[in-house]
Write an enzyme that holds these catalytic residues in place. Structure first.
Site, PDB file in Angstrom:
ATOM      1  N   ARG A 101       0.873  -1.188   0.000  1.00  0.00           N
ATOM      2  CA  ARG A 101       0.000   0.000   0.000  1.00  0.00           C
ATOM      3  C   ARG A 101       0.898   1.223   0.000  1.00  0.00           C
ATOM      4  O   ARG A 101       1.688   1.418   0.933  1.00  0.00           O
ATOM      5  CB  ARG A 101      -0.919   0.000   1.222  1.00  0.00           C
ATOM      6  CG  ARG A 101      -1.584   1.343   1.457  1.00  0.00           C
ATOM      7  CD  ARG A 101      -2.682   1.289   2.479  1.00  0.00           C
ATOM      8  NE  ARG A 101      -3.838   0.594   1.935  1.00  0.00           N
ATOM      9  CZ  ARG A 101      -5.063   0.646   2.463  1.00  0.00           C
ATOM     10  NH1 ARG A 101      -5.278   1.325   3.562  1.00  0.00           N
ATOM     11  NH2 ARG A 101      -6.062   0.003   1.908  1.00  0.00           N
ATOM     12  N   HIS A 128      -7.353   0.961  -6.400  1.00  0.00           N
ATOM     13  CA  HIS A 128      -7.526   0.073  -5.235  1.00  0.00           C
ATOM     14  C   HIS A 128      -8.153  -1.242  -5.749  1.00  0.00           C
ATOM     15  O   HIS A 128      -9.302  -1.564  -5.436  1.00  0.00           O
ATOM     16  CB  HIS A 128      -8.406   0.757  -4.179  1.00  0.00           C
ATOM     17  CG  HIS A 128      -8.347   0.128  -2.822  1.00  0.00           C
ATOM     18  ND1 HIS A 128      -7.571  -0.979  -2.522  1.00  0.00           N
ATOM     19  CD2 HIS A 128      -8.990   0.446  -1.662  1.00  0.00           C
ATOM     20  CE1 HIS A 128      -7.736  -1.287  -1.250  1.00  0.00           C
ATOM     21  NE2 HIS A 128      -8.589  -0.443  -0.708  1.00  0.00           N
ATOM     22  N   GLN A 131      -9.851  -3.971  -3.461  1.00  0.00           N
ATOM     23  CA  GLN A 131     -11.186  -3.584  -2.979  1.00  0.00           C
ATOM     24  C   GLN A 131     -12.246  -3.912  -4.026  1.00  0.00           C
ATOM     25  O   GLN A 131     -13.342  -4.363  -3.696  1.00  0.00           O
ATOM     26  CB  GLN A 131     -11.196  -2.080  -2.669  1.00  0.00           C
ATOM     27  CG  GLN A 131     -12.518  -1.595  -2.124  1.00  0.00           C
ATOM     28  CD  GLN A 131     -12.828  -2.130  -0.737  1.00  0.00           C
ATOM     29  OE1 GLN A 131     -12.013  -2.025   0.156  1.00  0.00           O
ATOM     30  NE2 GLN A 131     -14.008  -2.711  -0.557  1.00  0.00           N
ATOM     31  N   ASP A 224     -17.237   6.781  -1.653  1.00  0.00           N
ATOM     32  CA  ASP A 224     -15.979   6.674  -0.903  1.00  0.00           C
ATOM     33  C   ASP A 224     -15.770   8.029  -0.224  1.00  0.00           C
ATOM     34  O   ASP A 224     -16.445   9.016  -0.567  1.00  0.00           O
ATOM     35  CB  ASP A 224     -14.828   6.356  -1.887  1.00  0.00           C
ATOM     36  CG  ASP A 224     -13.483   6.175  -1.187  1.00  0.00           C
ATOM     37  OD1 ASP A 224     -13.456   5.900   0.023  1.00  0.00           O
ATOM     38  OD2 ASP A 224     -12.442   6.324  -1.872  1.00  0.00           O
ATOM     39  N   CYS A 264     -16.184   1.242   0.528  1.00  0.00           N
ATOM     40  CA  CYS A 264     -14.972   0.484   0.860  1.00  0.00           C
ATOM     41  C   CYS A 264     -14.592   0.638   2.326  1.00  0.00           C
ATOM     42  O   CYS A 264     -13.906  -0.221   2.882  1.00  0.00           O
ATOM     43  CB  CYS A 264     -13.817   0.904  -0.042  1.00  0.00           C
ATOM     44  SG  CYS A 264     -13.298   2.620   0.186  1.00  0.00           S
ATOM     45  N   ARG A 292     -13.187  -8.848   1.404  1.00  0.00           N
ATOM     46  CA  ARG A 292     -11.772  -8.549   1.146  1.00  0.00           C
ATOM     47  C   ARG A 292     -10.934  -9.795   1.412  1.00  0.00           C
ATOM     48  O   ARG A 292     -10.016 -10.131   0.662  1.00  0.00           O
ATOM     49  CB  ARG A 292     -11.281  -7.407   2.054  1.00  0.00           C
ATOM     50  CG  ARG A 292     -11.868  -6.033   1.758  1.00  0.00           C
ATOM     51  CD  ARG A 292     -11.359  -5.457   0.454  1.00  0.00           C
ATOM     52  NE  ARG A 292      -9.915  -5.351   0.409  1.00  0.00           N
ATOM     53  CZ  ARG A 292      -9.193  -4.358   0.936  1.00  0.00           C
ATOM     54  NH1 ARG A 292      -9.814  -3.351   1.527  1.00  0.00           N
ATOM     55  NH2 ARG A 292      -7.868  -4.349   0.821  1.00  0.00           N
TER      56      ARG A 292
HETATM   57  N1  NVA Z   1      -9.910   6.707  -1.374  1.00  0.00           N
HETATM   58  C1  NVA Z   1      -9.549   6.246  -0.054  1.00  0.00           C
HETATM   59  C2  NVA Z   1      -9.752   4.761   0.075  1.00  0.00           C
HETATM   60  C3  NVA Z   1      -9.483   4.216   1.463  1.00  0.00           C
HETATM   61  C4  NVA Z   1      -9.602   2.723   1.532  1.00  0.00           C
HETATM   62  C5  NVA Z   1      -8.096   6.618   0.231  1.00  0.00           C
HETATM   63  O1  NVA Z   1      -7.248   6.473  -0.667  1.00  0.00           O
HETATM   64  O2  NVA Z   1      -7.812   7.064   1.338  1.00  0.00           O
HETATM   65  N1   CP Z   2     -11.098  -0.323   2.434  1.00  0.00           N
HETATM   66  C1   CP Z   2      -9.834  -0.356   2.894  1.00  0.00           C
HETATM   67  O1   CP Z   2      -8.874  -0.547   2.157  1.00  0.00           O
HETATM   68  O2   CP Z   2      -9.733  -0.187   4.254  1.00  0.00           O
HETATM   69  P1   CP Z   2      -8.383   0.026   5.086  1.00  0.00           P
HETATM   70  O3   CP Z   2      -7.853   1.375   4.723  1.00  0.00           O
HETATM   71  O4   CP Z   2      -8.830  -0.054   6.522  1.00  0.00           O
HETATM   72  O5   CP Z   2      -7.419  -1.061   4.729  1.00  0.00           O
END
Ligand code: NVA
Ligand code: CP
Length: 307
Positions: A101, A128, A131, A224, A264, A292
């Site tokens: 990540r 993502h 997800q 989101d 998500c 997930r």
């Molecule tokens: N768009 C959000 C998704 C979190 C799972 C982010 O990148 O923070």
């Molecule tokens: N949806 C998702 O990726 O959640 P986290 O940021 O908690 O991993």
């Protein structure tokens, strides 16, 4: 040849369907696959915070007979002290797969280019895709075949989730409609690629500013956060810019009566979604969060089978 999973369209339509079917099978028989027996180790690296991704990868790797090695990059040499390429060369000799990540998507491409172990994107600034495997699995559990269904996304249409809805939905032959205010629309290259996939697979892509237009007649409605990780400094401006884009009961009424609501998570009630929608009867967010685990296990099993 090793396969990586960096963005949704790294899978063909058939491959995506195979992984979703395997995910549903693994949900019914969680300990039936031991591809990481040995046990082999899988590195799971975080440059950003996480709850679901951290838990679901750790549990999933253990379920598959392996050992999850969770690395918070701030406590490693990756980044300021050591290059991505050098890190990949160290990891590929010791771990079965690398889950990462991060911020810039290009970093994942560099990791993959230097690794003989499969690299999985567990969120970048641009995509993502893990997800989306969970989201499509959830839609499939409710509606069966994805082809021809309408999946709508309302909110920050320039973010990683929206890009992944476009690419993954188009790969699955869905009609994907996304809506966001001016200045928060998906990049032209993503829309172009999604449209190409939609044409190949019998779906379609609609990008608009009207939330009502996006949601009308939808089978699944998603949103989101308006403020993604790394954008915290823009919070006040974004809350103003996204006024009118909250998914509430009035907007949900425009979708099919049995439409499902997806998010998500983490969610910010009262901003991108009202509490009565996210906590209401049409919401499937807990099933989606659980999926997930199953979807990523299927992905890891499939990636092992390609080595
Ligand atoms: N768009 C959000 C998704 C979190 C799972 C982010 O990148 O923070
Ligand atoms: N949806 C998702 O990726 O959640 P986290 O940021 O908690 O991993």
């Amino acid at each position: 040849m090793v396969r990586h999973f960096l963005k949704d369209d790294d899978l063909t339509r058939d491959e995506q369907a195979q992984i979703l079917d395997l995910a549903i099978a693994l949900k019914a028989a969680p300990y039936s696959q031991k591809v990481f027996g040995g046990p082999k180790t899988v590195a799971v690296i975080f440059d950003k915070t996480s709850t679901r991704t951290r838990v679901s990868f750790a549990v999933g790797i253990a379920d598959l007979g392996g050992v999850p090695l969770i690395i918070d990059s701030g406590s490693s040499q990756l980044g300021a002290k050591e290059s991505i390429a050098d890190t990949a060369k160290v990891l590929e000799r010791q771990v079965a797969q690398i889950v990462w990540r991060t911020y810039a998507h290009a970093g994942l491409e560099e990791m993959a280019a230097n690794s003989s172990a499969p690299v999985i994107n567990s969120l970048s600034d641009d995509y993502h895709p893990c997800q989306l495997l969970a989201d499509l699995m959830t839609i499939k559990e409710h509606r069966g075949d994805l082809a021809g269904l309408t999946m709508s996304y309302v909110g920050d249409a320039a973010n990683n989730m929206c890009n992944s809805y476009l690419l993954a939905g188009a790969t699955g032959g869905m009609h994907v409609r996304v809506s966001g205010p001016a200045g928060y629309q998906p990049a032209a290259n993503v829309v172009e690629r999604a449209s190409e996939l939609a044409t190949q697979n019998g779906g379609s892509i609609t990008v608009c500013e009207s939330a009502a237009e996006a949601v009308t007649g939808a089978d699944a409605v998603a949103t989101d956060t308006w403020i993604s990780m790394g954008q915290e400094g823009e919070k006040a401006q974004r809350i103003k810019d996204f006024a009118g884009y909250t998914i509430d009961t009035e907007l949900m009424k425009l979708a099919k009566p049995d439409a499902i609501f997806l998010h998500c998570l983490p969610a910010y009630r009262g901003y991108e979604v009202s509490a009565d929608v996210i906590d209401g009867a049409q919401s499937v967010i807990w099933q989606e969060a659980e999926n997930r685990l199953h979807a990523q296990k299927a992905l890891m099993v499939w990636l092992e089978s390609k080595r």
